[in-house]
Design a protein around this motif. Structure first.
Motif, PDB file in Angstrom:
ATOM      1  N   MET A 133     -81.058  90.371 -20.671  1.00  0.00           N
ATOM      2  CA  MET A 133     -79.922  90.396 -19.740  1.00  0.00           C
ATOM      3  C   MET A 133     -80.096  91.456 -18.659  1.00  0.00           C
ATOM      4  O   MET A 133     -79.851  91.204 -17.482  1.00  0.00           O
ATOM      5  CB  MET A 133     -78.622  90.665 -20.497  1.00  0.00           C
ATOM      6  N   LEU A 134     -80.518  92.643 -19.047  1.00  0.00           N
ATOM      7  CA  LEU A 134     -80.572  93.731 -18.069  1.00  0.00           C
ATOM      8  C   LEU A 134     -81.806  93.689 -17.183  1.00  0.00           C
ATOM      9  O   LEU A 134     -81.746  94.096 -16.028  1.00  0.00           O
ATOM     10  CB  LEU A 134     -80.430  95.073 -18.780  1.00  0.00           C
ATOM     11  N   ARG A 135     -82.904  93.184 -17.688  1.00  0.00           N
ATOM     12  CA  ARG A 135     -84.088  93.042 -16.847  1.00  0.00           C
ATOM     13  C   ARG A 135     -84.035  91.760 -16.032  1.00  0.00           C
ATOM     14  O   ARG A 135     -84.702  91.647 -15.004  1.00  0.00           O
ATOM     15  CB  ARG A 135     -85.360  93.077 -17.693  1.00  0.00           C
ATOM     16  N   GLY A 136     -83.238  90.791 -16.482  1.00  0.00           N
ATOM     17  CA  GLY A 136     -83.204  89.492 -15.840  1.00  0.00           C
ATOM     18  C   GLY A 136     -82.096  89.296 -14.828  1.00  0.00           C
ATOM     19  O   GLY A 136     -81.985  88.222 -14.242  1.00  0.00           O
ATOM     20  N   THR A 137     -81.276  90.320 -14.630  1.00  0.00           N
ATOM     21  CA  THR A 137     -80.208  90.221 -13.635  1.00  0.00           C
ATOM     22  C   THR A 137     -80.314  91.401 -12.668  1.00  0.00           C
ATOM     23  O   THR A 137     -80.764  92.478 -13.051  1.00  0.00           O
ATOM     24  CB  THR A 137     -78.811  90.235 -14.301  1.00  0.00           C
TER      25      THR A 137
END
Length: 179
Positions: free
Chosen positions: A20-24
């Protein structure tokens, strides 16, 4: 390797967090934490707290992947030897694994730190007084955005350059200690 640290539930939670945090985009994360989170949990965060939390949570995801990659470079036999010697997982990581991987992880960690500093500029969008926000205020008063933002760019460049030089010295120290 990292398999020594895994349980299925922990793995799923950590992988989801990192995804979630690397992908947004960090900007979207900032907006969610500052505007949406208060509606979900009923706690209003100051702009500074929301910004700090966003950047910290995002950076932690990247550093976790850097560390995972570094830890996975250590041969399985190192873990096995520590188990035979009676080391706990924490002792193994602290005394054996991390010291062996710091020289390979350090450049990526320093890069993440420089990225983090540059990302602070987005905090101006929620009103945090940081370098970009100060520049915007100055630009509005002087009506000279070109000079103002060139100076801001130069200040960021100086900060990043200083961190890069310090990082290279630290790297050299780790590489020297390990040879």
């Amino acid at each position: 390797n990292c398999n020594k640290l895994k349980t299925p539930l922990k793995t799923a939670i950590i992988n989801g967090y990192i995804l979630m945090l690397r992908g947004t985009p960090v900007f979207v994360q900032l907006l969610l934490i500052y505007y949406a989170l208060p509606n979900l949990i009923g706690i209003n965060l100051s702009a500074f707290a929301a910004g700090t939390a966003t950047l910290a949570l995002n950076s932690i995801a990247y550093v976790a992947e850097i560390m995972r990659g570094g830890i996975n470079t250590v041969p399985e036999g190192q873990w096995d030897a520590c188990t035979v010697l009676g080391y706990s997982t924490v002792q193994t990581l602290y005394s054996v694994i991390v010291p062996q991987t710091m020289h390979s992880m350090l450049p990526a960690i320093i890069n993440e730190f420089t990225t983090l500093i540059k990302e602070t500029s987005i905090l101006s969008t929620i009103g945090v007084i940081e370098l970009t926000k100060i520049g915007t205020n100055i630009s509005a008063k002087t009506l000279d955005p070109l000079t103002t933002y060139l100076v801001i760019a130069l200040l960021y460049l100086v900060m990043i350059s200083v961190i890069t030089v310090i990082g290279k010295k630290i790297e050299k120290g780790f590489n020297h200690d390990n040879h």
